[in-house]
Each structure stands twice: as structure tokens, then as C-alpha cells.
Design an enzyme around this catalytic site. Sequence first.
Site, PDB file in Angstrom:
ATOM      1  N   GLY A  22       0.818  -1.217   0.000  1.00 16.27           N
ATOM      2  CA  GLY A  22       0.000   0.000   0.000  1.00 16.27           C
ATOM      3  C   GLY A  22       0.853   1.268   0.000  1.00 16.27           C
ATOM      4  O   GLY A  22       2.073   1.236   0.193  1.00 16.27           O
ATOM      5  N   GLU A 229      -5.408  22.030   3.358  1.00 16.05           N
ATOM      6  CA  GLU A 229      -4.638  21.301   2.361  1.00 16.05           C
ATOM      7  C   GLU A 229      -5.115  21.729   0.996  1.00 16.05           C
ATOM      8  O   GLU A 229      -6.314  21.984   0.817  1.00 16.05           O
ATOM      9  CB  GLU A 229      -4.968  19.810   2.511  1.00 16.05           C
ATOM     10  CG  GLU A 229      -3.801  18.954   2.805  1.00 16.05           C
ATOM     11  CD  GLU A 229      -4.185  17.494   3.003  1.00 16.05           C
ATOM     12  OE1 GLU A 229      -3.425  16.810   3.648  1.00 16.05           O
ATOM     13  OE2 GLU A 229      -5.236  17.041   2.496  1.00 16.05           O
ATOM     14  N   HIS A 253      -5.105  14.328  14.882  1.00 15.89           N
ATOM     15  CA  HIS A 253      -3.979  15.266  14.762  1.00 15.89           C
ATOM     16  C   HIS A 253      -4.232  16.582  15.515  1.00 15.89           C
ATOM     17  O   HIS A 253      -3.406  17.039  16.298  1.00 15.89           O
ATOM     18  CB  HIS A 253      -3.707  15.609  13.302  1.00 15.89           C
ATOM     19  CG  HIS A 253      -3.512  14.415  12.409  1.00 15.89           C
ATOM     20  ND1 HIS A 253      -2.991  13.233  12.853  1.00 15.89           N
ATOM     21  CD2 HIS A 253      -3.763  14.232  11.088  1.00 15.89           C
ATOM     22  CE1 HIS A 253      -2.930  12.370  11.847  1.00 15.89           C
ATOM     23  NE2 HIS A 253      -3.399  12.955  10.767  1.00 15.89           N
ATOM     24  N   ARG A 355      -2.769  29.639  16.511  1.00 11.98           N
ATOM     25  CA  ARG A 355      -2.644  31.070  16.867  1.00 11.98           C
ATOM     26  C   ARG A 355      -3.145  31.254  18.279  1.00 11.98           C
ATOM     27  O   ARG A 355      -4.311  30.953  18.569  1.00 11.98           O
ATOM     28  CB  ARG A 355      -3.483  31.934  15.933  1.00 11.98           C
ATOM     29  CG  ARG A 355      -2.952  31.960  14.558  1.00 11.98           C
ATOM     30  CD  ARG A 355      -3.733  32.981  13.742  1.00 11.98           C
ATOM     31  NE  ARG A 355      -3.500  32.717  12.346  1.00 11.98           N
ATOM     32  CZ  ARG A 355      -4.300  33.076  11.372  1.00 11.98           C
ATOM     33  NH1 ARG A 355      -5.413  33.736  11.654  1.00 11.98           N
ATOM     34  NH2 ARG A 355      -4.018  32.812  10.128  1.00 11.98           N
TER      35      ARG A 355
HETATM   36  C1  BG6 Z   1      -3.621  11.969   7.348  1.00 12.08           C
HETATM   37  C2  BG6 Z   1      -4.989  12.187   6.777  1.00 12.08           C
HETATM   38  O1  BG6 Z   1      -3.711  11.386   8.606  1.00 12.08           O
HETATM   39  O2  BG6 Z   1      -2.952  13.208   7.445  1.00 12.08           O
HETATM   40  C3  BG6 Z   1      -4.894  12.855   5.410  1.00 12.08           C
HETATM   41  O3  BG6 Z   1      -5.643  10.940   6.637  1.00 12.08           O
HETATM   42  C4  BG6 Z   1      -4.083  14.124   5.499  1.00 12.08           C
HETATM   43  O4  BG6 Z   1      -6.186  13.125   4.899  1.00 12.08           O
HETATM   44  C5  BG6 Z   1      -2.748  13.853   6.197  1.00 12.08           C
HETATM   45  O5  BG6 Z   1      -3.863  14.572   4.191  1.00 12.08           O
HETATM   46  C6  BG6 Z   1      -2.014  15.140   6.462  1.00 12.08           C
HETATM   47  O6  BG6 Z   1      -0.732  14.884   6.912  1.00 12.08           O
HETATM   48  P1  BG6 Z   1       0.395  16.002   6.775  1.00 12.08           P
HETATM   49  O7  BG6 Z   1       1.522  15.482   7.588  1.00 12.08           O
HETATM   50  O8  BG6 Z   1       0.703  16.073   5.303  1.00 12.08           O
HETATM   51  O9  BG6 Z   1      -0.188  17.261   7.266  1.00 12.08           O
END
Ligand code: BG6
Length: 494
Positions: A22, A229, A253, A355
Site C-alpha cells: 500500500g 490542504e 492530529h 494562533r
Molecule cells: C492523514 C490524513 O492522517 O494526514 C490525510 O488521513 C491528510 O487526509 C494527512 O492529508 C495530512 O498529513 P500532513 O503530515 O501532510 O499534514
Amino acid sequence: MRAIFPWTMNQDIDIVIFGASGDLARRKIFPAFFSLFSRGLLPEGVRFYGFARSDLSQKDFHDKIMSFLTCRYSPQESCREKMDSFLSRCEYVRGEYAADTGYRYLLDRMAAARGGGVSADRLFYLALPPEMFSIVSKRLSENSLALPEEDARCSRVIVEKPFGRDRESSDELIGELKKYFTESQTYRIDHYLGKEIVQDILVFRFANIVFQPIWNARYIEKIEILWSEELGVEGRGGYFDEYGIIRDVVQNHLFQVLSLLLMEEPDSLEANDIIDKKVDALRHIKPLRLRDVVLGQYSAGAGKPGYIEDPTVPKDSLTPTFAFLKLKVASPRWHTMPVEITAGKAMNERKAEVRIIFRKPCGSLFCKTGKCQPSNALVIRIQPDEGFHFQIATKEPGTKMELKHKNLDLSYISAFPGKTMPDAYENLLLDSIRGDKTLFIRNDELEAAWDILTPLLNEIEKSRLKPRLYKFASEGPEVKRYSRKHKLCLNPPA
Ligand code: BG6
């Protein structure tokens, strides 16, 4: 914070990566292991096994891995040699995840590579969808690959998010895995915790006395976390549509970053002491309801297709690709300070930043004319160009008293010139071998994070809430942010 731990695994380690053909394995996991290997940070006796269903020859497998390895840490001449040595330790094993055959073959190959013995420690990386965790762990256990904690050989499992869809499914997942691996053998990875600047939040807060007295609701008016993003789902709709942006990046995250910002000072740098405080911080966030969010979904724009036009997404999907969430933190330190989280895909820039907006002083000298200085703000830029930027008021040089907002900058590029930034996965994989769990998610952390979101996620699904449309490459839908009208100004400390 990561302390220096002695090796807690033996010098011989067999690392098995499930889902080896993968994207995650090829782009992140093998390259991170190679970087560690090329820096001499892995035990001499390390071997790797890639396990997947695809019919690949050893050469195909090596070619797949090779294409993403980089020589960031090695001078070019020695890099090729290191790659060859790394690949000579990587073997592909084809197998069905639910059948015993592949696992038995794997065990045979592991024994054969070590001259008939199977004395090495074992690390299993499940780079698989969560519905596979239970069956793979069961097979590992039944085929004597996963070993009980009491065994002289160490055996650990790394699992990737998403850890469930809500509190209930997360509890189920925890319960299933627990049958085969204890909590201390389980490493739940969240790659944001491996990012250097995210680790730096703890140092910034607790190693610099200047910020400690002002790190509370008396001085801080609100915290914003902005994540965007430029990419849409680009063929990943099969996964994304099941989860949506809140489960994909906010629950994990962004809540991890937030817990580091809100937590009290831990008693020590031990993993459990740090995680205890993070859990406590999350438990002080009030559960979210529908009224606290704005959801969005991207439509076509800038020549790119909209979300539901992606061939991997159902045409009637209501899955949000954007979310704005307004949280309240009800702890003694934070009273009910607002936190605003914005996260969106297919936006106009790639950015992750925090921020911290400070209050304005009451009756400031410079407000007399009715023209106050802007609030101080601390920006923690996670990516790109990581760094800390503190916005302060200064006098613009000239004959008049004009205030300007300028930055005190600590960007990593200029603060650490020539330093190669490790990839988040490198830090985390090394920690999993060393047995340092500081940067991994404990089960109660997961529970606390889901408790904040589950009522909201249920309401969204029940009401079939329609997300607002926003154009690809835009700033997202319009959102009414926290109003500064009612904000309190800062009274001088008593
Ligand atoms: C992943 C998400 O955990 O984190 C993705 O599933 C996202 O959708 C990615 O794009 C973002 O990671 P980074 O490190 O590029 O901010």
C-alpha cells in the site's frame, strides 16, 4: 517529551509490515525505516518482512520500496551501499489476512533467516484499515507470531488511525486488540506527534519561564488551530467518505496538538505523566453539539472536480471535507476560553498553524486616541516552514507615534541551519523500537477525544446535515467566527 531510553528490544528484531504494497508502507514506513537504518539507529540484527495480498516477486517488492528511499542522511557514495544492505534485509511474504497459511509461511521465513531459531523480538505494523486489526491480531496470536507480554522476547504492534468512528466503535476496537496485545504492547500512531515542532510545544511552554505566568485565560483570549490542504480526496474517497474531515484530522492530529497547548505541567517527562495531563486537558473540553460547527464540502473550482465528482465518492455524499468547530475549555486554567478549529481539504493553501491570541491591556496608553494596538499573538507554524512567531506592537520609526504589529521570529530554517528535519514517522518508529510511548495515543486519550465529538457526530448523521458548498482552491465556506465584541480586556494582575 522523549527521553533517551536504552534499547528495550533485543538486538535481533523482526519487523513485519502488513499492507506492505500500500501507499503508506511505500511512501512513509519503509523510507522512515531506511532513514533510521542508514543513520545506524536500528539494531544490527534487524530484518523486515512486507506482508500483503498482492502477487509480487521479491524483485517487484524491492523495486516498489526503492522508488521512495532517499539519501537524506547519507553521502551519495555510501547511500547505494546502504540501500543494498537495507533491501537485503527486506523480504516479501504474500498472504491472505484472514487465512493461516501466510502467517505460517512468515514464521518459517523468520526462523530460516535466523538459522532455524526464532529468538528475535517482533514489531508488527498494521498499515491496514481498522476493520482488519482484529483478524490480523488474532491470526498473529494463533500462529505464535504475537507473543504474550511475559515472553522473554518482546512483541509489539503499531496501529494506524482511524481508531474507530465514535466512542462506541473505538471502545470495541480497543477491546478486540486487547485480546491479543496488552495496552503496553500497543502503539497507536498519530504522525502529528512525531513532527518536530509539535514536540517542541512542551519545551516552549515549560522550559521558558516567560510564557508560564501568561498561559491561561486571564491573558489568552482564544486559541485558533487552522489546518488546510490544497489537495482534495484525489481517489481516496473510498476511505475518506466513511470518515469525513472531523474523524480524519480533527479527532486525532488537531486534538493532539490542542491537548499539548492546554495541558498542565506534567510531574516528569515519563510517558504516562505526560499523557495523564493530556487526557485531563481533553476531559475539560465540553462535548460539541451541532450549533458549535459549520460544515462544508468542496465543489468544482480552479479546473478541479468537486468532491462528489470524484469517481470514488457516492454522488449523494453529505460527508464534510471542511469543518469549523468552536470548543469551550472549562478548566480552572482556561475558564471557558474558546478554541476555534478550522480544517479543510481542497483549500487555497497548505497550512497547519496554531494562533494564540492574547487579550488587550485595559486602558492602554496607546488606546487613548481610540486607535489601539492589535492584540499580541503567538503563531506556532507547524507546516510549511515550521517556527514560532510572536506578534508584538512596535513603534514605526519616524516622527509620529505610529504603532505597527511586527513579528519576533524563530523559524526553524534560520534557527537550525543545515539541520536535516527527521520525518515524523522516523521519530515515531524509533520510539516504538525503544519502547518510548510518549508520542503514542493511550486508550483513555482516545476515549476522551471521542467523548468530545461523539454527540456531534451522531447529530450530524441523524439530521443528515447538508454541508455548505465551497469552491476548490478557495478559503472554504463563510464562517462566523468568535466575536470580539464581548471580550474582556486584561485587568492588571492583582
Ligand atoms: C492523514 C490524513 O492522517 O494526514 C490525510 O488521513 C491528510 O487526509 C494527512 O492529508 C495530512 O498529513 P500532513 O503530515 O501532510 O499534514
